[in-house]
Scaffold this motif. Sequence first.
Motif, mmCIF file in Angstrom:
data_model
loop_
_atom_site.group_PDB
_atom_site.id
_atom_site.type_symbol
_atom_site.label_atom_id
_atom_site.label_comp_id
_atom_site.label_asym_id
_atom_site.label_seq_id
_atom_site.Cartn_x
_atom_site.Cartn_y
_atom_site.Cartn_z
ATOM 1 N N ARG A 116 0.838 -1.199 0.000
ATOM 2 C CA ARG A 116 0.000 0.000 0.000
ATOM 3 C C ARG A 116 0.873 1.249 0.000
ATOM 4 N NH1 ARG A 116 -3.596 2.409 4.765
ATOM 5 N NH2 ARG A 116 -4.633 4.027 3.582
ATOM 6 N N ASN A 153 1.134 4.146 -2.748
ATOM 7 C CA ASN A 153 0.916 5.549 -2.399
ATOM 8 C C ASN A 153 2.086 6.420 -2.850
ATOM 9 O OD1 ASN A 153 -1.482 4.773 -1.218
ATOM 10 N ND2 ASN A 153 -0.742 4.960 0.878
ATOM 11 N N TYR A 210 -0.615 -1.863 -5.751
ATOM 12 C CA TYR A 210 -1.883 -2.181 -5.093
ATOM 13 C C TYR A 210 -2.345 -3.585 -5.481
ATOM 14 C CZ TYR A 210 -2.091 2.863 -4.142
ATOM 15 O OH TYR A 210 -1.821 4.147 -3.725
ATOM 16 N N ASN A 230 -7.718 2.692 -3.562
ATOM 17 C CA ASN A 230 -6.525 3.369 -4.072
ATOM 18 C C ASN A 230 -6.219 2.959 -5.508
ATOM 19 O OD1 ASN A 230 -6.371 4.493 -1.552
ATOM 20 N ND2 ASN A 230 -4.501 3.465 -0.953
#
Length: 96
Positions: A24, A28, A43, A63
């Motif tokens: 994650r 990001n 992801y 996301n």
Amino acid sequence: LMSDPDNTKCAKMIKKVRKLSRFRQEGNDAFKARQYQQAVDAYTNGLEVDQSNKSLCSKLYCNRGTALTKLNKNEEALKDFDKAVDLNPDYGKAYL
């Protein structure tokens, strides 16, 4: 955990959560750098680790959906947002 061999299940779960969190964070970081395909890949890798962690997977789907919209892959993104809501109906960000 190390002194109790019966907690191997717990130790494995902790490893999975850490791995999910790492993917994650990689996603990001890639998203912030506008490297949207790399974010999608990170992801996706996270989602392959453990589908039983509904809370983290919901965030990963959301996301990934956001990154997919940046790549103009809106149908795929919509599926990810739907999946995020299915996993965690209380995750408000998935509704945006």
